[in-house]
Design an enzyme around this catalytic site. Structure first.
Site, PDB file in Angstrom:
ATOM      1  N   GLU A 240       0.792  -1.228   0.000  1.00 23.73           N
ATOM      2  CA  GLU A 240       0.000   0.000   0.000  1.00 23.73           C
ATOM      3  C   GLU A 240       0.825   1.279   0.000  1.00 23.73           C
ATOM      4  O   GLU A 240       0.468   2.264  -0.649  1.00 23.73           O
ATOM      5  CB  GLU A 240      -0.936   0.004   1.212  1.00 23.73           C
ATOM      6  CG  GLU A 240      -1.995  -1.075   1.150  1.00 23.73           C
ATOM      7  CD  GLU A 240      -2.875  -1.099   2.400  1.00 23.73           C
ATOM      8  OE1 GLU A 240      -3.979  -1.651   2.311  1.00 23.73           O
ATOM      9  OE2 GLU A 240      -2.455  -0.558   3.439  1.00 23.73           O
TER      10      GLU A 240
ATOM     11  N   GLU B 299       8.222 -20.307   9.471  1.00 19.97           N
ATOM     12  CA  GLU B 299       8.662 -19.488  10.598  1.00 19.97           C
ATOM     13  C   GLU B 299       9.769 -20.162  11.407  1.00 19.97           C
ATOM     14  O   GLU B 299      10.432 -19.517  12.217  1.00 19.97           O
ATOM     15  CB  GLU B 299       7.484 -19.142  11.516  1.00 19.97           C
ATOM     16  CG  GLU B 299       6.976 -20.278  12.365  1.00 19.97           C
ATOM     17  CD  GLU B 299       5.929 -19.799  13.370  1.00 19.97           C
ATOM     18  OE1 GLU B 299       6.041 -20.213  14.534  1.00 19.97           O
ATOM     19  OE2 GLU B 299       5.023 -19.030  12.999  1.00 19.97           O
TER      20      GLU B 299
END
Length: 275
Positions: A80, A111
């Site tokens: 964005e 992870e």
């Protein structure tokens, strides 16, 4: 080992017996705690933002780094910010465990990879001490994030972090730690909830403040936004008319489209002696 509040039992139980109204009310009760927890660490966030601003003004880059919910929020921020504020995507980036291109695959096992983070930063992005890296980990002990922060520290890369447990391991390896202590989640261990919400607030605060400080906002308007759709063109055109009421909407729209943005349009008209 520090107490991991994010893994403690929920303050609520027998959830399957509750009505929709009760569940919504209880979730909302927990969500109300998030903004107050963020408020409590504003001085720590300020230190991080000041450090990041100095790096960006000196030509450095900003990197988010995370896994799971935090990593996805970071990727959203990076998607964005360049369009909203017209900044070069090269200076505002994210490193997601498993790769940004695999965002929708939800590679939770990534992870646990203790090599990928630093390998991506150093190999793909050629990170240097001019840059700054901010790790996101609800537990503060996510292997992917923790290992990358350790490596950054060893190589003199300025780094910060946000986590949701007090006295977390990650805070020991970064220059600018932020610990937003949220307590137990509504669903025990579901850090996509309050912890994730705090991380979204944190990312929004950091990126927005930096963009304002770097001149991408004037007054309260996004003056450098990319022309990605008709809505943005209209928003910038209306802003230009407000700032230059002697000009028509149609004329402002034409010049904005011609030059590629509001700021560019106004600079062009100043050079032409129109404004």
């Amino acid at each position: 080992m520090a107490l991991r509040l994010t893994e403690q039992p929920s303050l609520y139980d027998h959830l399957e017996t509750k009505s929709v109204a009760e569940l919504l009310r209880d979730i909302n009760t927990e969500d109300k705690k998030v903004a107050l927890a963020v408020e409590a660490v504003l001085p720590d966030i300020e230190k991080l933002v000041n450090a990041a601003e100095a790096r960006l003004r000196a030509g450095g880059r900003f990197f988010w780094l995370g896994a799971g919910t935090g990593g996805k929020i970071a990727v959203l921020d990076v998607l964005e910010v360049p369009n909203t504020y017209g900044v070069d995507p090269e200076i505002w980036q994210a490193v997601l465990a498993g790769g940004n291109e695999n965002l929708v695959l939800d590679l939770e096992e990534a992870e646990d990879d203790v090599e990928e983070g630093w390998r991506t930063l150093s190999g793909k992005h050629h990170v240097t001490p001019k840059d700054i890296v901010v790790g996101i980990s609800a537990s503060g002990n996510t292997p992917f994030v923790l290992a990358a922060m350790k490596a950054c520290k060893e190589h003199g890369i300025p780094c910060g972090s946000i986590c949701n447990n007090p006295g977390s391991p990650i805070s020991q390896y970064v220059d600018y730690p932020v610990e937003v202590v949220m307590g137990p989640e509504f669903i025990t261990g579901s850090t996509r909830m309050k912890s994730g919400t705090s991380q979204k607030l944190f990312c929004d605060m950091v990126s927005t403040t930096l963009m304002v400080r770097l001149g991408r906002v004037e007054g309260n308007r996004m003056v450098c936004a990319n022309l990605i759709n008709n809505k943005v063109v209209d928003r910038l055109t209306r802003t230009m008319v407000e700032r230059n009421p002697q000009l028509s909407y149609e004329y402002c729209e034409e010049v904005i489209k011609k030059t590629g943005g509001l700021k560019k349009a106004e600079n062009y008209l100043k050079e032409q002696g129109v404004i």
